[in-house]
Design an enzyme around this catalytic site. Sequence first.
Site, PDB file in Angstrom:
ATOM      1  N   ASP A  18       0.825  -1.210   0.000  1.00 56.15           N
ATOM      2  CA  ASP A  18       0.000   0.000   0.000  1.00 56.15           C
ATOM      3  C   ASP A  18       0.858   1.260   0.000  1.00 56.15           C
ATOM      4  O   ASP A  18       1.955   1.274   0.556  1.00 56.15           O
ATOM      5  CB  ASP A  18      -0.920  -0.013   1.234  1.00 56.15           C
ATOM      6  N   HIS A  35       2.000   3.527  -9.101  1.00 61.17           N
ATOM      7  CA  HIS A  35       1.818   2.091  -9.318  1.00 61.17           C
ATOM      8  C   HIS A  35       2.995   1.521 -10.113  1.00 61.17           C
ATOM      9  O   HIS A  35       3.447   0.420  -9.862  1.00 61.17           O
ATOM     10  CB  HIS A  35       0.499   1.830 -10.059  1.00 61.17           C
ATOM     11  N   LEU A 129      10.012 -20.998  -4.829  1.00 59.91           N
ATOM     12  CA  LEU A 129       9.158 -19.997  -4.167  1.00 59.91           C
ATOM     13  C   LEU A 129       7.753 -20.074  -4.774  1.00 59.91           C
ATOM     14  O   LEU A 129       7.590 -20.049  -5.991  1.00 59.91           O
ATOM     15  CB  LEU A 129       9.725 -18.583  -4.388  1.00 59.91           C
TER      16      LEU A 129
HETATM   17  C1  IPE Z   1      -5.446  -2.657   0.069  1.00 58.41           C
HETATM   18  O1  IPE Z   1      -5.143  -1.316  -0.101  1.00 58.41           O
HETATM   19  C2  IPE Z   1      -5.477  -3.344  -1.268  1.00 58.41           C
HETATM   20  C3  IPE Z   1      -4.209  -3.471  -1.961  1.00 58.41           C
HETATM   21  C4  IPE Z   1      -3.044  -3.064  -1.560  1.00 58.41           C
HETATM   22  C5  IPE Z   1      -4.263  -4.144  -3.223  1.00 58.41           C
HETATM   23  P1  IPE Z   1      -6.269  -0.199  -0.213  1.00 58.41           P
HETATM   24  O2  IPE Z   1      -5.567   1.074  -0.449  1.00 58.41           O
HETATM   25  O3  IPE Z   1      -7.274  -0.605  -1.242  1.00 58.41           O
HETATM   26  O4  IPE Z   1      -6.954  -0.271   1.214  1.00 58.41           O
HETATM   27  P2  IPE Z   1      -7.721   0.859   2.047  1.00 58.41           P
HETATM   28  O5  IPE Z   1      -8.698   1.498   1.103  1.00 58.41           O
HETATM   29  O6  IPE Z   1      -6.706   1.836   2.514  1.00 58.41           O
HETATM   30  O7  IPE Z   1      -8.352   0.125   3.179  1.00 58.41           O
HETATM   31  C1  IPE Z   2      -1.760   0.213  -3.323  1.00 58.07           C
HETATM   32  O1  IPE Z   2      -1.505   1.572  -3.331  1.00 58.07           O
HETATM   33  C2  IPE Z   2      -2.022  -0.341  -4.703  1.00 58.07           C
HETATM   34  C3  IPE Z   2      -3.418  -0.721  -4.954  1.00 58.07           C
HETATM   35  C4  IPE Z   2      -4.378  -0.673  -4.097  1.00 58.07           C
HETATM   36  C5  IPE Z   2      -3.728  -1.215  -6.272  1.00 58.07           C
HETATM   37  P1  IPE Z   2      -2.678   2.654  -3.294  1.00 58.07           P
HETATM   38  O2  IPE Z   2      -3.070   2.962  -4.700  1.00 58.07           O
HETATM   39  O3  IPE Z   2      -3.786   2.195  -2.430  1.00 58.07           O
HETATM   40  O4  IPE Z   2      -1.928   3.882  -2.670  1.00 58.07           O
HETATM   41  P2  IPE Z   2      -2.512   4.886  -1.579  1.00 58.07           P
HETATM   42  O5  IPE Z   2      -2.910   4.061  -0.408  1.00 58.07           O
HETATM   43  O6  IPE Z   2      -3.668   5.583  -2.204  1.00 58.07           O
HETATM   44  O7  IPE Z   2      -1.363   5.789  -1.309  1.00 58.07           O
HETATM   45 MG    MG Z   3      -4.111   2.400  -0.435  1.00 59.57          MG
END
Ligand code: IPE
Ligand code: IPE
Ligand code: MG
Length: 252
Positions: A18, A35, A129
């Site tokens: 995240d 990303h 792995l």
């Molecule tokens: C969790 O992150 C999902 C992934 C990393 C794929 P999110 O960014 O979607 O989660 P919330 O919205 O902060 O709970």
């Molecule tokens: C995690 O990073 C990747 C996915 C959920 C696909 P985020 O896109 O949720 O990044 P933040 O949390 O908004 O910074």
């Molecule tokens: Mg996120």
Amino acid sequence: MSADTTPAVPRHLAVIMDGNGRWAQRRKRPRAIGHRAGARAVNVCIDFCLEKGIGALTLFAFSSENWGRPQDEVGALMKLFLNALDREVDELHRRGVRIRFIGQRERFSESLRARMAHAEQLTAGNRRLQLVIAASYGGRQDIADAARSLATDVANGKLQPEAIDEHALAARMSLADLPAPDLFIRTGGDHRISNFLLWQLAYTELWFTELLWPDLDVDALQKAIDDYAGRERRFGLTSAQVNPGAVENSPA
Ligand code: IPE
Ligand code: IPE
Ligand code: MG
């Protein structure tokens, strides 16, 4: 510490990757750039597992709820998944990595599904792995799917309701053939599970870091597994039960 319940190195690491969006926003760049940077960190994490002999790695790449994000972000992520598969699969295969996917893959495009199937078939015999990508995955969905599968067997007379216990349900869940994750890591500073592996994380050790996913490095991963190695996992028992050799420091 008992060797089978608490190995010094996790057998299975589960990761919520995240913070990509915030990484980009801090640089005044579009979220998609975050990303893309996050894809590099995936390699850091895989390399680390290979080096440390961690046998299984489950990465949360895209949640069921992430479909609700703005269309251009979802589109950018799909393109990135596709490119990553085209770019990385052969090399992962060469390094002995078995790749598979959990989640609702019918929601992905035909071309993405074809690549996922190809990656799984190509690497099916690898043992070094086990890399699991959770994509369009939701922990609640996973439990509901397992329940439906049991209910279908009951309706068809193949299973007695009395035979349904936690082992029967666990056997129908994703990752049934892997040990439950020993260690869970979430980057990005939030302390929550966000519908990741709800069932499988019941006794997993949790570790959180403020680092944003694209900034992940070997030091952070090493800190996480060092912290893990120092923990006492009790699984509901007492410290004396799980660690009988330790000197007791209890009052007389
Ligand atoms: C969790 O992150 C999902 C992934 C990393 C794929 P999110 O960014 O979607 O989660 P919330 O919205 O902060 O709970
Ligand atoms: C995690 O990073 C990747 C996915 C959920 C696909 P985020 O896109 O949720 O990044 P933040 O949390 O908004 O910074
Ligand atoms: Mg996120």
